[in-house]
Design a protein around this motif. Structure first.
Motif, PDB file in Angstrom:
ATOM      1  N   MET A   1       0.839  -1.156   0.000  1.00 33.47           N
ATOM      2  CA  MET A   1       0.000   0.000   0.000  1.00 33.47           C
ATOM      3  C   MET A   1       0.898   1.238   0.000  1.00 33.47           C
ATOM      4  SD  MET A   1      -2.697   1.558   2.793  1.00 33.47           S
ATOM      5  CE  MET A   1      -3.426   0.062   3.238  1.00 33.47           C
ATOM      6  N   VAL A   2       0.550   2.188  -0.816  1.00 31.10           N
ATOM      7  CA  VAL A   2       1.305   3.438  -0.907  1.00 31.10           C
ATOM      8  C   VAL A   2       0.351   4.583  -0.593  1.00 31.10           C
ATOM      9  CG1 VAL A   2       2.573   4.984  -2.437  1.00 31.10           C
ATOM     10  CG2 VAL A   2       2.869   2.505  -2.631  1.00 31.10           C
ATOM     11  N   ILE A   3       0.799   5.455   0.308  1.00 33.99           N
ATOM     12  CA  ILE A   3      -0.012   6.625   0.656  1.00 33.99           C
ATOM     13  C   ILE A   3       0.771   7.860   0.258  1.00 33.99           C
ATOM     14  CG2 ILE A   3      -1.072   7.935   2.523  1.00 33.99           C
ATOM     15  CD1 ILE A   3      -1.392   5.299   4.023  1.00 33.99           C
ATOM     16  N   LEU A   4       0.151   8.691  -0.544  1.00 36.40           N
ATOM     17  CA  LEU A   4       0.788   9.929  -0.958  1.00 36.40           C
ATOM     18  C   LEU A   4       0.208  11.081  -0.144  1.00 36.40           C
ATOM     19  CD1 LEU A   4       0.674   9.381  -4.817  1.00 36.40           C
ATOM     20  CD2 LEU A   4       2.582   8.949  -3.271  1.00 36.40           C
ATOM     21  N   VAL A   5       1.088  11.895   0.379  1.00 36.42           N
ATOM     22  CA  VAL A   5       0.673  13.010   1.217  1.00 36.42           C
ATOM     23  C   VAL A   5       1.377  14.262   0.730  1.00 36.42           C
ATOM     24  CG1 VAL A   5       0.681  13.937   3.558  1.00 36.42           C
ATOM     25  CG2 VAL A   5       0.405  11.477   3.206  1.00 36.42           C
ATOM     26  N   HIS A   6       0.621  15.336   0.675  1.00 34.33           N
ATOM     27  CA  HIS A   6       1.234  16.613   0.336  1.00 34.33           C
ATOM     28  C   HIS A   6       1.936  17.153   1.568  1.00 34.33           C
ATOM     29  CE1 HIS A   6      -0.155  17.510  -3.711  1.00 34.33           C
ATOM     30  NE2 HIS A   6      -1.252  16.833  -3.401  1.00 34.33           N
ATOM     31  N   ILE A   7       3.239  17.170   1.540  1.00 36.23           N
ATOM     32  CA  ILE A   7       4.015  17.618   2.690  1.00 36.23           C
ATOM     33  C   ILE A   7       3.777  19.102   2.962  1.00 36.23           C
ATOM     34  CG2 ILE A   7       6.134  18.173   1.422  1.00 36.23           C
ATOM     35  CD1 ILE A   7       5.989  16.433   4.831  1.00 36.23           C
ATOM     36  N   ASN A   8       3.449  19.856   1.930  1.00 32.79           N
ATOM     37  CA  ASN A   8       3.174  21.279   2.121  1.00 32.79           C
ATOM     38  C   ASN A   8       1.961  21.482   3.015  1.00 32.79           C
ATOM     39  OD1 ASN A   8       5.352  22.063   0.578  1.00 32.79           O
ATOM     40  ND2 ASN A   8       4.151  22.272  -1.298  1.00 32.79           N
ATOM     41  N   ASP A   9       0.948  20.646   2.855  1.00 32.05           N
ATOM     42  CA  ASP A   9      -0.242  20.741   3.704  1.00 32.05           C
ATOM     43  C   ASP A   9       0.105  20.443   5.161  1.00 32.05           C
ATOM     44  OD1 ASP A   9      -1.755  21.343   1.474  1.00 32.05           O
ATOM     45  OD2 ASP A   9      -2.544  19.305   1.248  1.00 32.05           O
ATOM     46  N   ILE A  10       0.929  19.446   5.366  1.00 31.95           N
ATOM     47  CA  ILE A  10       1.334  19.077   6.727  1.00 31.95           C
ATOM     48  C   ILE A  10       2.141  20.203   7.354  1.00 31.95           C
ATOM     49  CG2 ILE A  10       2.750  17.489   8.073  1.00 31.95           C
ATOM     50  CD1 ILE A  10       1.933  15.306   6.037  1.00 31.95           C
ATOM     51  N   LYS A  11       3.086  20.757   6.595  1.00 32.22           N
ATOM     52  CA  LYS A  11       3.888  21.866   7.115  1.00 32.22           C
ATOM     53  C   LYS A  11       3.020  23.086   7.395  1.00 32.22           C
ATOM     54  CE  LYS A  11       8.328  20.651   5.085  1.00 32.22           C
ATOM     55  NZ  LYS A  11       9.407  21.083   4.180  1.00 32.22           N
ATOM     56  N   TYR A  12       2.078  23.369   6.513  1.00 31.92           N
ATOM     57  CA  TYR A  12       1.179  24.508   6.703  1.00 31.92           C
ATOM     58  C   TYR A  12       0.363  24.332   7.981  1.00 31.92           C
ATOM     59  CZ  TYR A  12      -2.697  27.717   6.015  1.00 31.92           C
ATOM     60  OH  TYR A  12      -3.637  28.700   6.198  1.00 31.92           O
ATOM     61  N   ASN A  13      -0.220  23.158   8.166  1.00 32.46           N
ATOM     62  CA  ASN A  13      -1.027  22.903   9.365  1.00 32.46           C
ATOM     63  C   ASN A  13      -0.183  22.948  10.632  1.00 32.46           C
ATOM     64  OD1 ASN A  13      -3.398  22.661   7.907  1.00 32.46           O
ATOM     65  ND2 ASN A  13      -3.164  20.466   7.632  1.00 32.46           N
ATOM     66  N   ALA A  14       1.024  22.431  10.580  1.00 36.29           N
ATOM     67  CA  ALA A  14       1.921  22.491  11.735  1.00 36.29           C
ATOM     68  C   ALA A  14       2.250  23.938  12.073  1.00 36.29           C
ATOM     69  CB  ALA A  14       3.193  21.695  11.457  1.00 36.29           C
ATOM     70  N   ASN A  15       2.446  24.752  11.062  1.00 31.35           N
ATOM     71  CA  ASN A  15       2.739  26.164  11.286  1.00 31.35           C
ATOM     72  C   ASN A  15       1.537  26.880  11.910  1.00 31.35           C
ATOM     73  OD1 ASN A  15       4.435  28.458  11.161  1.00 31.35           O
ATOM     74  ND2 ASN A  15       3.337  29.152   9.336  1.00 31.35           N
ATOM     75  N   ILE A  16       0.343  26.584  11.446  1.00 29.06           N
ATOM     76  CA  ILE A  16      -0.880  27.183  12.015  1.00 29.06           C
ATOM     77  C   ILE A  16      -1.014  26.788  13.480  1.00 29.06           C
ATOM     78  CG2 ILE A  16      -3.408  27.146  11.930  1.00 29.06           C
ATOM     79  CD1 ILE A  16      -2.172  28.821   9.730  1.00 29.06           C
ATOM     80  N   LEU A  17      -0.798  25.522  13.794  1.00 29.11           N
ATOM     81  CA  LEU A  17      -0.871  25.077  15.186  1.00 29.11           C
ATOM     82  C   LEU A  17       0.169  25.779  16.049  1.00 29.11           C
ATOM     83  CD1 LEU A  17      -1.473  21.252  14.752  1.00 29.11           C
ATOM     84  CD2 LEU A  17      -3.077  22.955  15.621  1.00 29.11           C
TER      85      LEU A  17
END
Length: 59
Positions: A1-17
């Protein structure tokens, strides 16, 4: 199984938090009353300077 994630979204959400956490910490630091935040296990998460002074404890 391969899961693709947009790292930019993760970084953006981490920055907001991080921004919200810093904003909340700034509000706590301005309170003129002793303030203590604990987690569900009753461990201290954070306090403000007035708490340290009122109860004569160190960080």
């Amino acid at each position: 199984m391969v899961i693709l994630v947009h790292i930019n979204d993760i970084k953006y959400n981490a920055n907001i938090l991080r921004l919200f956490r810093d904003y909340a910490a700034a509000i706590l630091s301005t309170l003129l009353e002793s303030f203590l935040v604990m987690d569900v296990d009753l461990k201290v998460v954070t306090t403000n300077q007035f708490f340290y002074e009122a109860f004569q404890v160190k960080a």
